[in-house]
Design a protein around this motif. Sequence first.
Motif, PDB file in Angstrom:
ATOM      1  N   TYR A 174       0.848  -1.182   0.000  1.00  9.86           N
ATOM      2  CA  TYR A 174       0.000   0.000   0.000  1.00  9.86           C
ATOM      3  C   TYR A 174       0.888   1.237   0.000  1.00  9.86           C
ATOM      4  N   GLY A 175       0.348   2.350  -0.457  1.00 14.88           N
ATOM      5  CA  GLY A 175       1.092   3.602  -0.499  1.00 14.88           C
ATOM      6  C   GLY A 175       2.198   3.573  -1.534  1.00 14.88           C
ATOM      7  N   PRO A 176       2.792   4.730  -1.824  1.00 15.44           N
ATOM      8  CA  PRO A 176       3.862   4.786  -2.823  1.00 15.44           C
ATOM      9  C   PRO A 176       5.112   4.041  -2.366  1.00 15.44           C
ATOM     10  N   VAL A 177       5.913   3.599  -3.329  1.00 21.33           N
ATOM     11  CA  VAL A 177       7.176   2.921  -3.027  1.00 21.33           C
ATOM     12  C   VAL A 177       8.281   3.532  -3.887  1.00 21.33           C
ATOM     13  N   TRP A 178       9.493   3.514  -3.369  1.00 20.50           N
ATOM     14  CA  TRP A 178      10.644   4.000  -4.122  1.00 20.50           C
ATOM     15  C   TRP A 178      11.202   2.892  -4.982  1.00 20.50           C
ATOM     16  N   ALA A 179      11.632   3.270  -6.184  1.00 17.70           N
ATOM     17  CA  ALA A 179      12.213   2.302  -7.115  1.00 17.70           C
ATOM     18  C   ALA A 179      13.470   2.902  -7.741  1.00 17.70           C
ATOM     19  N   ARG A 180      14.309   2.028  -8.225  1.00 17.28           N
ATOM     20  CA  ARG A 180      15.468   2.458  -9.004  1.00 17.28           C
ATOM     21  C   ARG A 180      15.590   1.516 -10.193  1.00 17.28           C
ATOM     22  N   ARG A 181      16.248   2.006 -11.242  1.00 20.49           N
ATOM     23  CA  ARG A 181      16.468   1.160 -12.404  1.00 20.49           C
ATOM     24  C   ARG A 181      17.809   1.518 -13.031  1.00 20.49           C
ATOM     25  N   SER A 182      18.359   0.549 -13.740  1.00 19.56           N
ATOM     26  CA  SER A 182      19.594   0.788 -14.490  1.00 19.56           C
ATOM     27  C   SER A 182      19.745  -0.295 -15.540  1.00 19.56           C
ATOM     28  N   VAL A 183      20.575   0.023 -16.523  1.00 21.33           N
ATOM     29  CA  VAL A 183      20.867  -0.922 -17.593  1.00 21.33           C
ATOM     30  C   VAL A 183      22.258  -1.497 -17.342  1.00 21.33           C
ATOM     31  N   PHE A 184      22.339  -2.817 -17.411  1.00 27.05           N
ATOM     32  CA  PHE A 184      23.614  -3.526 -17.303  1.00 27.05           C
ATOM     33  C   PHE A 184      24.049  -3.896 -18.714  1.00 27.05           C
ATOM     34  N   ARG A 185      25.322  -3.709 -19.016  1.00 24.00           N
ATOM     35  CA  ARG A 185      25.829  -3.975 -20.364  1.00 24.00           C
ATOM     36  C   ARG A 185      27.040  -4.895 -20.305  1.00 24.00           C
ATOM     37  N   LEU A 186      27.062  -5.838 -21.242  1.00 27.85           N
ATOM     38  CA  LEU A 186      28.210  -6.725 -21.404  1.00 27.85           C
ATOM     39  C   LEU A 186      28.354  -6.990 -22.892  1.00 27.85           C
ATOM     40  N   HIS A 187      29.468  -6.555 -23.463  1.00 27.20           N
ATOM     41  CA  HIS A 187      29.719  -6.679 -24.903  1.00 27.20           C
ATOM     42  C   HIS A 187      28.541  -6.058 -25.653  1.00 27.20           C
ATOM     43  N   GLN A 188      27.807  -6.834 -26.440  1.00 25.07           N
ATOM     44  CA  GLN A 188      26.682  -6.293 -27.210  1.00 25.07           C
ATOM     45  C   GLN A 188      25.347  -6.428 -26.484  1.00 25.07           C
ATOM     46  N   GLY A 189      25.343  -7.030 -25.302  1.00 26.55           N
ATOM     47  CA  GLY A 189      24.097  -7.273 -24.582  1.00 26.55           C
ATOM     48  C   GLY A 189      23.766  -6.173 -23.594  1.00 26.55           C
ATOM     49  N   ALA A 190      22.473  -5.939 -23.400  1.00 26.93           N
ATOM     50  CA  ALA A 190      21.996  -4.963 -22.425  1.00 26.93           C
ATOM     51  C   ALA A 190      20.748  -5.506 -21.747  1.00 26.93           C
ATOM     52  N   VAL A 191      20.695  -5.370 -20.424  1.00 27.44           N
ATOM     53  CA  VAL A 191      19.580  -5.864 -19.616  1.00 27.44           C
ATOM     54  C   VAL A 191      19.114  -4.722 -18.716  1.00 27.44           C
ATOM     55  N   LEU A 192      17.798  -4.507 -18.645  1.00 28.97           N
ATOM     56  CA  LEU A 192      17.241  -3.479 -17.763  1.00 28.97           C
ATOM     57  C   LEU A 192      16.719  -4.135 -16.492  1.00 28.97           C
ATOM     58  N   VAL A 193      17.140  -3.611 -15.351  1.00 26.58           N
ATOM     59  CA  VAL A 193      16.675  -4.130 -14.064  1.00 26.58           C
ATOM     60  C   VAL A 193      16.066  -2.976 -13.267  1.00 26.58           C
ATOM     61  N   THR A 194      14.834  -3.170 -12.803  1.00 26.21           N
ATOM     62  CA  THR A 194      14.149  -2.194 -11.957  1.00 26.21           C
ATOM     63  C   THR A 194      13.837  -2.870 -10.634  1.00 26.21           C
ATOM     64  N   GLU A 195      14.151  -2.184  -9.540  1.00 23.61           N
ATOM     65  CA  GLU A 195      13.929  -2.744  -8.205  1.00 23.61           C
ATOM     66  C   GLU A 195      13.030  -1.812  -7.408  1.00 23.61           C
ATOM     67  N   LEU A 196      11.933  -2.358  -6.888  1.00 22.60           N
ATOM     68  CA  LEU A 196      11.009  -1.613  -6.038  1.00 22.60           C
ATOM     69  C   LEU A 196      11.306  -1.993  -4.599  1.00 22.60           C
ATOM     70  N   PHE A 197      11.633  -1.008  -3.784  1.00 24.21           N
ATOM     71  CA  PHE A 197      11.991  -1.256  -2.391  1.00 24.21           C
ATOM     72  C   PHE A 197      10.732  -1.193  -1.536  1.00 24.21           C
ATOM     73  N   LEU A 198      10.361  -2.324  -0.975  1.00 21.52           N
ATOM     74  CA  LEU A 198       9.149  -2.433  -0.184  1.00 21.52           C
ATOM     75  C   LEU A 198       9.415  -1.939   1.241  1.00 21.52           C
TER      76      LEU A 198
END
Length: 194
Positions: free
Chosen positions: A152-176
Amino acid sequence: MKVFAHFPQMRDRWLKKPIGSQHYRHWLSERGSLTLRLQRHSRKFAVQPVRQARAKPPFHEAQMLYALPRQHSLLRDVILRCDGEAVVFAHSVLPRQAMRGAWRGLGRLGNHSLGSALFADPCMCRDELQYKKLSPRHFLYRLAAAHIPQLYGPVWARRSVFRLHQGAVLVTELFLPAVLTLPEADNKALQPSK
């Protein structure tokens, strides 16, 4: 600004600094492995997968990865638990081209931490962190609430892109809210990653 009414993804603005995050700030600004940090704050750390599917990511997430908006990616949602308590909801976007070479096993993590796999390679680079206080109307909040009914209520989140060679992955984390009640870090030897 009527143009934004037709492009809701453009309203999904994230901050460069976690302004106003107060007690969450030290969790949000940590650039190291969140998995390792959570392990230090608990006796038993666990990764609970709640969704893994091939689907089109939202436009703004595809855009961060320089992926075509119509291209399917692996979308993975997990709950990170410390001593049974849900403390973080993590949402990842893994484009097909990212799961080749060194990261070819990312699609088969099961109940293992994505962070452990990403931080295992010293050649991995991480883009700058972005921050946002999510309201219950945000799609990521709704994803989390579908699996964490007591949210319930708002939560803080962060996100970033991880890169390795030609690959990129987006990770978003919501802190409960439960992340704020974790005990002080234990100095015991770190557990193996899950």
